[in-house]
Scaffold this active site. Structure first.
Site, PDB file in Angstrom:
ATOM      1  CD  GLU A   1       1.640   5.928  -5.888  1.00  0.00           C
ATOM      2  OE1 GLU A   1       1.571   7.136  -6.183  1.00  0.00           O
ATOM      3  OE2 GLU A   1       1.162   5.462  -4.852  1.00  0.00           O
TER       4      GLU A   1
ATOM      5  CG  ASP B   1       0.966   4.568   0.518  1.00  0.00           C
ATOM      6  OD1 ASP B   1       1.674   4.750   1.540  1.00  0.00           O
ATOM      7  OD2 ASP B   1       0.259   3.558   0.342  1.00  0.00           O
TER       8      ASP B   1
ATOM      9  CG  ASP C   1      -2.312   7.432  -6.407  1.00  0.00           C
ATOM     10  OD1 ASP C   1      -2.528   7.727  -7.598  1.00  0.00           O
ATOM     11  OD2 ASP C   1      -2.434   6.273  -5.947  1.00  0.00           O
TER      12      ASP C   1
ATOM     13  CG  ASP D   1      -2.422   8.281  -1.645  1.00  0.00           C
ATOM     14  OD1 ASP D   1      -1.238   8.449  -1.979  1.00  0.00           O
ATOM     15  OD2 ASP D   1      -3.034   7.222  -1.863  1.00  0.00           O
TER      16      ASP D   1
END
Ligand code: 0RA
Length: 640
Positions: free
Chosen positions: A432, A509, A505, A507
Site C-alpha cells: 500500500e 485504511d 498498514d 490501521d
C-alpha cells in the site's frame, strides 16, 4: 453428594457414545478448530430454536462468560423432569429424561411424537455431542414451580438431577451452560463475536417473533435481535444501502408438511444477494430450494416480458444471470426430514423441495407482476440493461484481453520484479502506497521477491462492472503482473509468483485496502485463493528495545507480556504504518521467510471480506458510518 452411579444398559450405550464423540470429534462437529467450536454453540442454540419453532419459546439468551463457558437460556417448556418413557436400564428402571437428552448420542431433543421438529442441528447429533466435548456442562430446568439442576463432566452425569430452588408456577425454560474441553480443542482458540453475531442475526430473521440476545462478557459487548417481519426484514436489512425497485414480495405456504417461505426484492445494485435456509440453517452451498427459487424467477420474468411485449420476438430470452443482477432474496424451508449433501457440505438435497419452491414462488411472483405493472416494468428494464451490459462487457473484455495479449510482455512500470523465474520460488508483495513500496523495494531479497506498490484505493469493485474494472490502472497493473488473465480467461498456468502477499498498514485504511483486494481476488480470481496462493503479511505492532536487545511483537497481548517481563526500562515504539519502518526492519520483521508470519487466505476469509465490502462500499454514507461506529472498539484494538 454424588452417589456412585451404576451403569445400566442405556447408560453403557451412552458411555460408548460419549467415548466415540471424544475420539472422533470430526464426525460430530467437523473437527477441533474454531469452526467446530462455534458448532458447539449452534448445536445448543438449535435446541432452543426448536422450542421456538414449535411455538413454545419467545426468548433466547446466549452469554459467553469470561471463562469462555457459554450459557444458552430459553423460555420454552423445559426438558421434562422424571423418568423417560422408553429408555430403561438393565433392572427395567427408566432413565432420567434429562440424562437421555444429554448423554445418548442421537437421542435429540424431542421424542414421543407430536413435536414439529425441524431444526435439531445440522448433523442431528444434538446436545449430547456438545456435552461429551465439554469439560463440564450444567442443565438447569424451570418447570412446575421448581428449579432443577443436573451436572456433567465430559459427558458423564454427576449424580442424579436435583431440585435447587423454586420459581414462579408459570415460569418455564431451560438453561444449558457448557465449557469446551481444552483436552479436545487443543489449539489456542476462542469464540469470535462477529461470527456468532452473524449466525444469530440470521436465525432471528428466519425464526420470526423470537428475541435473541447475545452477550459477550469477555469484552462487555451485547446485541439483541428481534425481527417482527421475519425474512422480509432480512431482505430490507440486506438492501439498506441500495435503491429498491419495489416493495418486498413475500410468500409463505405449506405443501405436504414442508413449510416454504420466500422474500424477494430487486434493487439498482449489480450483484446478486440470495440466501437460502433449511430449518434455520444457512445452506451456504445452496441446493434444491435455491435452484427452485432462481429458475422460477427467470421463467416468470421471461413469460411476463414476452406477454407484455417488453421482450420482442427477435430478442432472445433473458438468461438466469440477466434476471439475477440486483436481486436480493431469501428462501427458507422448514422440512421434517432434510437431506444434506454430506456432513460438511451445507447443501439441501431433497428433490421435492425444488418442485414446491418453484410452484409457490412462481405463482406468487407472477401474480405480483400482473398486479404491479410499474414494478414489473422496472424489473424487466433492469434485466434488459443487464443483458445489454453483459453483451457490452463481453466485447470490451475480449478487446482488453486481445490488447493485453499484445501488451503481456510489458510489465507495469512500477513493478519491481525479481530475477528468479520459477514461480514455485517467487513472491509478489502488493504494498500500500509509494513510501512503503520504497522501503519494501530496498528491504526485499530481489532474487525472489517482487514488489508492486498500489497507489491509494483500487476501484470500487462492488459497483463497477467487469469492463470498467479491467480499465482501472491499479487493477491493470495487478493483473498484468500476475500473468494469469482474469474471469473466464483466468489461467493459473500463467501465474508468475507462487505467493501473492498483501502487505498493508495495521490501521483502518490498511484494512480497507485489504478488504478491497480480497474482494477483487474472491470475485475475479477465486482459483488463486482455492489453490492457496494468497497470503496476508503480518507486520509487527511494536518494537521493544531494552539494553542491546530489540524485539518485535505482533499483538497487544504479546506486548503486555514482554513489558511485564522487562519492566518499565524498556523503550517502546508503536508502528503506525509500514512506512515508519526502515528497509532493514521491514525485511527482518515482515519479509524475511526465516522470521516472518504469513496468514494464508481461505475462501471463507475472502467471502467474509466480500460481505464486509458490501457494507463499506455501498452508496449510502450513513450505514457506513454506523458500521464503523458500532465496530469502533474492535477497530481501535487494531490500530490505535
Ligand atoms: C423433550 C420434550 C419436550 C421438550 C424438550 C425436550 C426440550 C428440550 C430442550 C433443549 C433446550 N431447550 C429445550 N426445551 C425443551 C416437551 C416437553 C413437554 O411436552 O412439556
Amino acid at each position: 453428594m454424588a452417589e456412585k452411579t451404576k451403569y445400566d444398559v442405556s447408560s453403557i450405550q451412552a458411555l460408548e457414545g460419549i467415548e466415540h464423540v471424544r475420539k472422533r470429534p470430526g464426525m460430530y462437529v467437523g473437527g477441533t478448530d474454531i469452526k467446530a467450536l462455534h458448532h458447539l454453540v449452534y448445536e445448543v442454540v438449535d435446541n432452543a430454536i426448536d422450542e421456538a419453532l414449535a411455538g413454545f419459546c419467545t426468548r433466547i439468551d446466549i452469554t459467553i462468560n469470561k471463562d469462555s463457558s457459554v450459557a444458552v437460556t430459553d423460555n420454552g417448556r423445559g426438558i421434562p423432569v422424571g423418568p423417560h418413557p422408553s429408555k430403561k436400564d438393565a433392572n427395567g428402571k427408566p432413565m432420567e429424561t434429562v440424562d437421555v437428552v444429554m448423554t445418548i448420542i442421537g437421542a435429540g431433543g424431542k421424542f414421543g411424537g407430536g413435536g414439529y421438529k425441524v431444526s435439531g442441528g445440522l448433523h442431528g447429533v444434538g446436545v449430547s455431542a456438545v456435552n461429551a466435548l465439554s469439560e463440564w456442562m450444567t442443565t438447569d430446568i424451570k418447570r412446575d414451580g421448581k428449579l432443577w439442576r443436573q451436572e456433567y463432566k465430559r459427558g458423564i452425569p454427576q449424580g442424579k438431577i436435583r431440585q435447587v430452588g423454586k420459581v414462579e408456577k408459570d415460569e418455564t425454560g431451560t438453561t444449558q451452560t457448557f465449557k469446551f474441553d481444552k483436552q479436545i480443542f487443543t489449539e489456542d482458540i476462542d469464540y469470535r463475536f462477529d461470527t456468532l453475531v452473524q449466525r444469530f442475526r440470521e436465525m432471528s430473521f428466519v425464526t420470526r417473533g423470537v428475541t435473541i440476545r447475545f452477550v459477550d462478557e469477555r469484552a462487555d459487548r451485547e446485541m439483541t435481535f428481534y425481527f417482527e417481519g421475519g425474512i422480509t426484514s432480512f431482505v430490507r436489512y440486506l438492501n439498506r444501502n441500495r435503491e429498491n425497485l419495489h416493495p418486498v414480495v413475500h410468500v409463505e405456504k405449506e405443501i405436504e408438511g414442508v413449510g416454504i417461505e420466500a422474500a424477494i426484492q430487486y434493487t439498482d445494485a449489480y450483484t446478486e444477494s440470495v440466501y437460502s435456509f433449511a430449518n434455520t440453517i444457512n445452506t451456504i452451498d445452496g441446493g434444491t430450494h435455491l435452484t427452485g427459487l432462481r429458475s422460477s424467477l427467470t421463467r416468470v420474468i421471461n413469460d411476463y416480458a414476452r406477454k407484455s411485449g417488453l421482450l420482442k420476438d427477435a430478442d432472445p430470452n433473458f438468461s438466469g444471470d440477466d434476471t439475477r443482477e440486483g436481486l436480493t432474496a431469501i428462501v427458507s424451508v422448514k422440512h421434517p426430514g432434510p437431506q444434506f449433501e454430506s456432513q460438511t457440505k451445507v447443501k439441501l438435497m431433497n428433490p421435492e423441495v425444488q418442485t414446491y419452491v418453484t410452484q409457490v414462488v412462481g405463482e406468487s411472483f407472477a401474480t405480483f407482476l400482473e398486479e404491479n405493472p410499474q414494478a414489473a416494468k422496472a424489473i424487466v428494464a433492469k434485466c434488459l440493461t443487464s443483458a445489454r451490459a453483459r453483451d457490452a462487457a463481453r466485447k470490451a473484455r475480449d478487446l482488453v484481453i486481445r490488447k493485453s495479449a499484445l501488451e503481456s510482455l510489458t510489465l507495469p512500470g512500477k513493478l519491481a520484479d525479481c530475477s528468479e523465474r520459477d514461480s514455485n520460488r517467487t513472491e509478489l508483495y502488493i504494498v500500500e502506497g509509494d513510501s512503503a513500496g520504497g522501503s519494501a523495494k530496498q528491504g526485499r531479497d530481489r532474487h525472489f521477491q517482487a514488489i508492486l506498490p498500489l497507489r491509494g484505493k483500487i476501484l470500487n469493485t462492488e459497483r463497477a462492472r467487469l469492463d470498467k474494472i479491467l480499465g482501472n490502472n491499479e487493477v491493470k497493473a495487478l493483473i498484468s503482473a500476475l500473468g494469469t488473465g482474469i474471469g473466464d480467461n483466468f489461467d493459473l498456468e500463467g501465474l508468475r509468483y507462487g505467493r501473492i502477499i498483501i502487505m498493508t498498514d495495521a490501521d483502518v485504511d490498511g484494512s480497507h485496502i485489504r478488504t478491497l483486494l480480497l474482494t477483487f481476488f474472491f470475485r475475479y480470481m477465486p482459483q488463486l485463493i482455492e489453490e492457496g496462493h494468497l497470503y496476508i503479511a503480518q507486520p509487527p505492532l511494536y518494537r521493544i528495545a531494552h539494553k542491546n536487545n530489540v524485539k518485535y511483537v505482533y499483538s497487544d497481548k504479546e506486548k503486555d507480556k514482554l513489558i511485564k517481563e522487562i519492566g518499565d526500562k524498556a523503550s517502546l515504539q508503536r508502528y503506525k504504518g509500514l512506512g515508519e519502518m526502515n528497509p532493514d526492519q521491514l525485511w527482518e520483521t515482515t519479509m524475511n521467510p526465516a522470521n516472518r508470519t504469513l496468514l494464508l487466505v481461505t475462501v471463507d476469509d475472502a467471502a467474509e471480506a466480500d460481505r464486509t465490502f458490501d457494507m463499506l462500499m455501498g452508496d449510502a454514507v450513513d450505514p457506513r458510518k454506523k458500521f464503523i461506529q458500532t465496530h469502533a472498539k474492535s477497530v481501535r484494538n487494531l490500530d490505535i
